[in-house]
Scaffold this motif. Structure first.
Motif, PDB file in Angstrom:
ATOM      1  N   SER A 129      38.060 -34.872   4.884  1.00  0.00           N
ATOM      2  CA  SER A 129      38.419 -36.108   4.166  1.00  0.00           C
ATOM      3  C   SER A 129      39.190 -35.651   2.953  1.00  0.00           C
ATOM      4  CB  SER A 129      37.319 -37.143   3.772  1.00  0.00           C
ATOM      5  OG  SER A 129      36.582 -36.226   2.861  1.00  0.00           O
ATOM      6  N   TYR A 130      39.514 -34.503   2.803  1.00  0.00           N
ATOM      7  CA  TYR A 130      40.358 -34.048   1.643  1.00  0.00           C
ATOM      8  C   TYR A 130      41.823 -34.386   2.118  1.00  0.00           C
ATOM      9  CZ  TYR A 130      36.467 -31.841  -0.548  1.00  0.00           C
ATOM     10  OH  TYR A 130      35.464 -31.740  -1.099  1.00  0.00           O
ATOM     11  N   SER A 131      42.705 -34.320   1.133  1.00  0.00           N
ATOM     12  CA  SER A 131      44.038 -34.766   1.145  1.00  0.00           C
ATOM     13  C   SER A 131      44.964 -33.332   1.057  1.00  0.00           C
ATOM     14  CB  SER A 131      44.709 -35.597   0.127  1.00  0.00           C
ATOM     15  OG  SER A 131      44.130 -36.763   0.176  1.00  0.00           O
ATOM     16  N   TYR A 132      45.614 -33.331   2.149  1.00  0.00           N
ATOM     17  CA  TYR A 132      46.641 -31.880   2.236  1.00  0.00           C
ATOM     18  C   TYR A 132      48.117 -32.128   2.630  1.00  0.00           C
ATOM     19  CZ  TYR A 132      42.334 -29.082   2.344  1.00  0.00           C
ATOM     20  OH  TYR A 132      41.177 -28.245   1.973  1.00  0.00           O
ATOM     21  N   THR A 133      49.040 -31.410   2.085  1.00  0.00           N
ATOM     22  CA  THR A 133      50.344 -31.684   2.715  1.00  0.00           C
ATOM     23  C   THR A 133      50.729 -30.519   3.570  1.00  0.00           C
ATOM     24  OG1 THR A 133      51.118 -32.477   0.531  1.00  0.00           O
ATOM     25  CG2 THR A 133      52.813 -31.500   1.789  1.00  0.00           C
ATOM     26  N   ARG A 134      51.031 -30.768   4.827  1.00  0.00           N
ATOM     27  CA  ARG A 134      51.264 -29.724   5.841  1.00  0.00           C
ATOM     28  C   ARG A 134      52.614 -28.947   5.393  1.00  0.00           C
ATOM     29  NH1 ARG A 134      47.922 -30.028  10.011  1.00  0.00           N
ATOM     30  NH2 ARG A 134      46.764 -31.741  10.136  1.00  0.00           N
ATOM     31  N   LEU A 135      52.532 -27.660   5.544  1.00  0.00           N
ATOM     32  CA  LEU A 135      53.811 -26.789   5.311  1.00  0.00           C
ATOM     33  C   LEU A 135      54.019 -26.089   6.755  1.00  0.00           C
ATOM     34  CD1 LEU A 135      52.598 -24.861   2.302  1.00  0.00           C
ATOM     35  CD2 LEU A 135      54.377 -26.351   2.374  1.00  0.00           C
ATOM     36  N   GLY A 136      53.113 -25.755   7.716  1.00  0.00           N
ATOM     37  CA  GLY A 136      53.285 -25.195   8.558  1.00  0.00           C
ATOM     38  C   GLY A 136      52.278 -24.897   9.344  1.00  0.00           C
ATOM     39  N   LYS A 137      52.505 -23.904  10.610  1.00  0.00           N
ATOM     40  CA  LYS A 137      51.446 -23.445  11.288  1.00  0.00           C
ATOM     41  C   LYS A 137      51.745 -22.199  11.896  1.00  0.00           C
ATOM     42  CE  LYS A 137      48.448 -24.892  15.052  1.00  0.00           C
ATOM     43  NZ  LYS A 137      47.117 -24.677  14.248  1.00  0.00           N
ATOM     44  N   ILE A 138      50.809 -21.307  11.960  1.00  0.00           N
ATOM     45  CA  ILE A 138      50.817 -20.203  12.702  1.00  0.00           C
ATOM     46  C   ILE A 138      51.073 -20.252  14.069  1.00  0.00           C
ATOM     47  CG2 ILE A 138      49.607 -17.878  13.236  1.00  0.00           C
ATOM     48  CD1 ILE A 138      48.627 -17.689  10.467  1.00  0.00           C
ATOM     49  N   ASP A 139      51.990 -19.621  14.691  1.00  0.00           N
ATOM     50  CA  ASP A 139      52.507 -19.968  16.023  1.00  0.00           C
ATOM     51  C   ASP A 139      51.296 -19.274  17.082  1.00  0.00           C
ATOM     52  OD1 ASP A 139      54.837 -20.770  15.298  1.00  0.00           O
ATOM     53  OD2 ASP A 139      55.878 -19.064  15.272  1.00  0.00           O
ATOM     54  N   ASN A 140      50.836 -18.088  16.927  1.00  0.00           N
ATOM     55  CA  ASN A 140      49.785 -17.556  17.732  1.00  0.00           C
ATOM     56  C   ASN A 140      48.717 -16.969  16.904  1.00  0.00           C
ATOM     57  OD1 ASN A 140      48.374 -16.080  19.478  1.00  0.00           O
ATOM     58  ND2 ASN A 140      49.823 -14.894  20.475  1.00  0.00           N
ATOM     59  N   ILE A 141      47.383 -17.681  17.019  1.00  0.00           N
ATOM     60  CA  ILE A 141      46.220 -17.441  16.137  1.00  0.00           C
ATOM     61  C   ILE A 141      45.345 -16.180  16.539  1.00  0.00           C
ATOM     62  CG2 ILE A 141      46.299 -19.844  14.956  1.00  0.00           C
ATOM     63  CD1 ILE A 141      43.822 -20.458  16.887  1.00  0.00           C
ATOM     64  N   ILE A 142      45.822 -15.548  17.592  1.00  0.00           N
ATOM     65  CA  ILE A 142      44.866 -14.408  18.375  1.00  0.00           C
ATOM     66  C   ILE A 142      44.841 -13.491  17.026  1.00  0.00           C
ATOM     67  CG2 ILE A 142      44.653 -12.609  20.037  1.00  0.00           C
ATOM     68  CD1 ILE A 142      45.704 -14.876  21.778  1.00  0.00           C
ATOM     69  N   GLY A 143      43.767 -13.073  16.589  1.00  0.00           N
ATOM     70  CA  GLY A 143      43.365 -11.949  15.807  1.00  0.00           C
ATOM     71  C   GLY A 143      43.157 -12.286  14.241  1.00  0.00           C
ATOM     72  N   LEU A 144      43.439 -13.812  14.151  1.00  0.00           N
ATOM     73  CA  LEU A 144      43.757 -14.260  12.528  1.00  0.00           C
ATOM     74  C   LEU A 144      42.431 -14.120  11.785  1.00  0.00           C
ATOM     75  CD1 LEU A 144      45.512 -15.780  10.574  1.00  0.00           C
ATOM     76  CD2 LEU A 144      44.609 -17.817  11.362  1.00  0.00           C
ATOM     77  N   VAL A 145      41.425 -14.409  12.385  1.00  0.00           N
ATOM     78  CA  VAL A 145      40.170 -14.616  11.812  1.00  0.00           C
ATOM     79  C   VAL A 145      39.767 -13.105  11.291  1.00  0.00           C
ATOM     80  CG1 VAL A 145      37.758 -14.855  11.918  1.00  0.00           C
ATOM     81  CG2 VAL A 145      39.244 -16.681  12.896  1.00  0.00           C
ATOM     82  N   SER A 146      39.920 -12.058  12.449  1.00  0.00           N
ATOM     83  CA  SER A 146      39.486 -10.674  11.976  1.00  0.00           C
ATOM     84  C   SER A 146      40.430 -10.338  10.758  1.00  0.00           C
ATOM     85  CB  SER A 146      39.327  -9.789  13.218  1.00  0.00           C
ATOM     86  OG  SER A 146      40.666  -9.931  13.858  1.00  0.00           O
ATOM     87  N   ALA A 147      41.828 -10.625  10.998  1.00  0.00           N
ATOM     88  CA  ALA A 147      42.784 -10.324   9.917  1.00  0.00           C
ATOM     89  C   ALA A 147      42.330 -10.478   8.565  1.00  0.00           C
ATOM     90  CB  ALA A 147      44.021 -10.539  10.561  1.00  0.00           C
ATOM     91  N   LEU A 148      42.209 -11.934   8.436  1.00  0.00           N
ATOM     92  CA  LEU A 148      41.714 -12.412   7.049  1.00  0.00           C
ATOM     93  C   LEU A 148      40.714 -11.828   6.426  1.00  0.00           C
ATOM     94  CD1 LEU A 148      43.003 -15.914   7.506  1.00  0.00           C
ATOM     95  CD2 LEU A 148      44.063 -14.148   6.260  1.00  0.00           C
ATOM     96  N   GLY A 149      39.593 -11.204   7.460  1.00  0.00           N
ATOM     97  CA  GLY A 149      38.397 -10.691   6.821  1.00  0.00           C
ATOM     98  C   GLY A 149      37.244 -11.699   6.237  1.00  0.00           C
ATOM     99  N   THR A 150      36.407 -11.034   5.379  1.00  0.00           N
ATOM    100  CA  THR A 150      35.404 -12.260   4.969  1.00  0.00           C
ATOM    101  C   THR A 150      35.721 -12.037   3.316  1.00  0.00           C
ATOM    102  OG1 THR A 150      34.191  -9.944   4.466  1.00  0.00           O
ATOM    103  CG2 THR A 150      33.748 -11.293   6.516  1.00  0.00           C
ATOM    104  N   GLY A 151      36.323 -11.423   2.620  1.00  0.00           N
ATOM    105  CA  GLY A 151      36.422 -11.689   1.091  1.00  0.00           C
ATOM    106  C   GLY A 151      37.902 -11.913   0.726  1.00  0.00           C
ATOM    107  N   SER A 152      38.554 -11.449  -0.416  1.00  0.00           N
ATOM    108  CA  SER A 152      39.780 -11.794  -0.741  1.00  0.00           C
ATOM    109  C   SER A 152      40.600 -10.728   0.015  1.00  0.00           C
ATOM    110  CB  SER A 152      39.801 -11.436  -2.126  1.00  0.00           C
ATOM    111  OG  SER A 152      39.257 -12.072  -2.811  1.00  0.00           O
ATOM    112  N   ILE A 153      41.854 -11.145   0.236  1.00  0.00           N
ATOM    113  CA  ILE A 153      42.775 -10.187   0.888  1.00  0.00           C
ATOM    114  C   ILE A 153      44.272 -10.407   0.466  1.00  0.00           C
ATOM    115  CG2 ILE A 153      43.231 -11.939   2.854  1.00  0.00           C
ATOM    116  CD1 ILE A 153      43.564  -9.625   4.679  1.00  0.00           C
ATOM    117  N   THR A 154      45.187  -9.612   0.417  1.00  0.00           N
ATOM    118  CA  THR A 154      46.414  -9.388   0.125  1.00  0.00           C
ATOM    119  C   THR A 154      47.388  -9.894   1.214  1.00  0.00           C
ATOM    120  OG1 THR A 154      46.277  -7.687  -1.485  1.00  0.00           O
ATOM    121  CG2 THR A 154      48.415  -8.231  -0.773  1.00  0.00           C
TER     122      THR A 154
END
Length: 160
Positions: A129-154
Protein backbone atom coordinates in the motif's frame (compact mmCIF):
# COMPACT_ATOMS: atom_id res chain seq x y z
CA UNK A 1 25.46 42.23 23.08
CA UNK A 2 24.12 39.25 25.02
CA UNK A 3 21.98 38.23 21.99
CA UNK A 4 24.93 38.48 19.59
CA UNK A 5 27.03 36.17 21.78
CA UNK A 6 24.16 33.71 22.09
CA UNK A 7 23.61 33.74 18.31
CA UNK A 8 27.31 33.18 17.62
CA UNK A 9 27.45 30.30 20.11
CA UNK A 10 24.37 28.74 18.53
CA UNK A 11 25.89 28.98 15.03
CA UNK A 12 29.20 27.48 16.19
CA UNK A 13 27.35 24.64 17.92
CA UNK A 14 25.24 23.99 14.81
CA UNK A 15 28.35 23.98 12.58
CA UNK A 16 30.16 21.52 14.86
CA UNK A 17 27.09 19.31 14.91
CA UNK A 18 26.95 19.24 11.10
CA UNK A 19 30.67 18.56 10.83
CA UNK A 20 30.43 15.52 13.10
CA UNK A 21 27.27 14.08 11.51
CA UNK A 22 27.59 10.81 9.59
CA UNK A 23 25.64 7.63 8.97
CA UNK A 24 27.51 4.34 9.33
CA UNK A 25 25.43 2.58 6.68
CA UNK A 26 25.50 5.35 4.10
CA UNK A 27 28.13 5.44 1.39
CA UNK A 28 28.90 8.48 -0.69
CA UNK A 29 27.94 7.81 -4.30
CA UNK A 30 30.69 8.04 -6.85
CA UNK A 31 29.93 9.66 -10.17
CA UNK A 32 31.80 10.27 -13.35
CA UNK A 33 30.82 11.14 -16.89
CA UNK A 34 32.11 8.14 -18.80
CA UNK A 35 31.62 4.39 -19.00
CA UNK A 36 34.41 1.95 -18.28
CA UNK A 37 35.32 1.93 -21.97
CA UNK A 38 35.87 5.69 -22.01
CA UNK A 39 32.83 6.52 -24.13
CA UNK A 40 30.49 9.18 -22.78
CA UNK A 41 27.09 8.01 -21.58
CA UNK A 42 24.31 8.22 -24.11
CA UNK A 43 21.76 10.48 -22.41
CA UNK A 44 19.05 9.46 -24.89
CA UNK A 45 19.36 5.74 -24.09
CA UNK A 46 16.76 4.10 -21.86
CA UNK A 47 18.96 1.02 -21.40
CA UNK A 48 20.99 0.75 -18.25
CA UNK A 49 23.58 -1.69 -16.93
CA UNK A 50 23.34 -2.66 -13.27
CA UNK A 51 26.33 -4.43 -11.72
CA UNK A 52 25.89 -6.16 -8.36
CA UNK A 53 29.12 -7.83 -7.28
CA UNK A 54 30.25 -9.79 -10.34
CA UNK A 55 26.73 -10.11 -11.81
CA UNK A 56 25.62 -7.75 -14.58
CA UNK A 57 21.99 -7.05 -15.46
CA UNK A 58 20.40 -4.85 -18.08
CA UNK A 59 17.40 -2.71 -17.28
CA UNK A 60 15.04 -0.51 -19.21
CA UNK A 61 14.23 2.89 -17.74
CA UNK A 62 10.76 4.36 -18.12
CA UNK A 63 10.25 7.43 -20.29
CA UNK A 64 9.37 9.75 -17.39
CA UNK A 65 10.69 12.92 -15.78
CA UNK A 66 11.83 10.90 -12.77
CA UNK A 67 13.83 8.43 -14.88
CA UNK A 68 15.29 11.31 -16.93
CA UNK A 69 16.43 13.02 -13.73
CA UNK A 70 17.91 9.75 -12.45
CA UNK A 71 19.82 9.30 -15.75
CA UNK A 72 21.56 12.65 -15.24
CA UNK A 73 23.11 11.21 -12.06
CA UNK A 74 24.64 8.20 -13.84
CA UNK A 75 27.00 6.50 -13.53
CA UNK A 76 26.55 5.86 -9.82
CA UNK A 77 28.17 3.37 -7.48
CA UNK A 78 26.09 2.97 -4.32
CA UNK A 79 26.29 0.94 -1.13
CA UNK A 80 22.73 -0.33 -0.95
CA UNK A 81 21.27 -1.73 2.25
CA UNK A 82 18.73 -4.52 2.71
CA UNK A 83 15.19 -3.90 3.92
CA UNK A 84 12.34 -6.36 4.59
CA UNK A 85 14.04 -9.30 2.83
CA UNK A 86 12.74 -8.02 -0.52
CA UNK A 87 14.59 -4.83 -1.44
CA UNK A 88 17.86 -2.91 -1.47
CA UNK A 89 17.71 0.83 -0.91
CA UNK A 90 19.80 3.98 -0.94
CA UNK A 91 18.88 7.53 0.19
CA UNK A 92 20.14 10.31 -2.09
CA UNK A 93 21.10 13.66 -0.58
CA UNK A 94 19.11 15.35 -3.36
CA UNK A 95 15.52 14.87 -4.48
CA UNK A 96 14.05 13.71 -7.76
CA UNK A 97 10.68 14.60 -9.31
CA UNK A 98 7.96 12.11 -8.43
CA UNK A 99 4.76 10.70 -9.85
CA UNK A 100 4.02 8.13 -7.18
CA UNK A 101 1.19 5.65 -7.28
CA UNK A 102 -0.27 3.97 -4.21
CA UNK A 103 -0.97 0.31 -3.71
CA UNK A 104 0.78 -1.60 -6.40
CA UNK A 105 1.98 -5.07 -7.25
CA UNK A 106 5.75 -4.80 -7.24
CA UNK A 107 7.68 -7.39 -9.22
CA UNK A 108 11.19 -8.75 -8.81
CA UNK A 109 13.55 -6.44 -10.70
CA UNK A 110 11.48 -3.26 -10.31
CA UNK A 111 13.59 -0.14 -9.83
CA UNK A 112 11.60 2.52 -7.98
CA UNK A 113 11.80 5.73 -6.02
CA UNK A 114 10.26 5.85 -2.55
CA UNK A 115 9.32 9.35 -1.43
CA UNK A 116 11.48 11.72 -3.48
CA UNK A 117 14.99 10.54 -2.63
CA UNK A 118 15.11 6.81 -1.89
CA UNK A 119 16.21 4.49 -4.69
CA UNK A 120 14.79 0.98 -4.26
CA UNK A 121 15.68 -2.17 -6.19
CA UNK A 122 13.23 -5.01 -5.46
CA UNK A 123 14.42 -8.62 -5.55
CA UNK A 124 11.15 -10.25 -4.42
CA UNK A 125 7.53 -9.75 -5.50
CA UNK A 126 5.45 -7.63 -3.15
CA UNK A 127 1.92 -6.31 -2.83
CA UNK A 128 2.04 -3.01 -0.99
CA UNK A 129 0.00 0.00 0.00
CA UNK A 130 3.11 2.23 -0.02
CA UNK A 131 3.58 4.82 -2.76
CA UNK A 132 6.43 4.51 -5.27
CA UNK A 133 7.44 6.23 -8.48
CA UNK A 134 8.48 3.69 -11.12
CA UNK A 135 11.92 4.26 -12.66
CA UNK A 136 12.31 1.09 -14.69
CA UNK A 137 12.76 -2.67 -14.56
CA UNK A 138 15.54 -5.23 -14.90
CA UNK A 139 15.02 -7.04 -18.21
CA UNK A 140 16.07 -10.54 -17.07
CA UNK A 141 15.93 -11.23 -13.33
CA UNK A 142 17.61 -14.66 -13.39
CA UNK A 143 20.28 -14.64 -10.68
CA UNK A 144 19.18 -11.30 -9.17
CA UNK A 145 18.34 -12.67 -5.71
CA UNK A 146 21.70 -14.43 -5.31
CA UNK A 147 23.61 -11.47 -6.79
CA UNK A 148 22.15 -9.02 -4.28
CA UNK A 149 22.90 -11.31 -1.35
CA UNK A 150 21.67 -11.00 2.20
CA UNK A 151 23.25 -7.78 3.46
CA UNK A 152 24.59 -4.52 2.12
CA UNK A 153 26.05 -4.60 -1.38
CA UNK A 154 27.79 -2.23 -3.76
CA UNK A 155 25.70 -1.72 -6.89
CA UNK A 156 26.80 0.23 -9.96
CA UNK A 157 24.24 1.89 -12.25
CA UNK A 158 25.30 3.16 -15.67
CA UNK A 159 23.80 3.85 -19.08
CA UNK A 160 24.56 1.43 -21.89
Amino acid sequence: MKYVVATVLMLVSFTLCLASYHKDDEATPTQNNSNNNGNPNNPTSNKMKITAGTSVFTATLNDTATAASFKTMLPLTLNMNKLNRNEKFYFFSTTLPTNASTGSNIQTGDLMLYSNNCLVLFYENLNTSYSYTRLGKIDNIIGLVSALGTGSITVKFELE
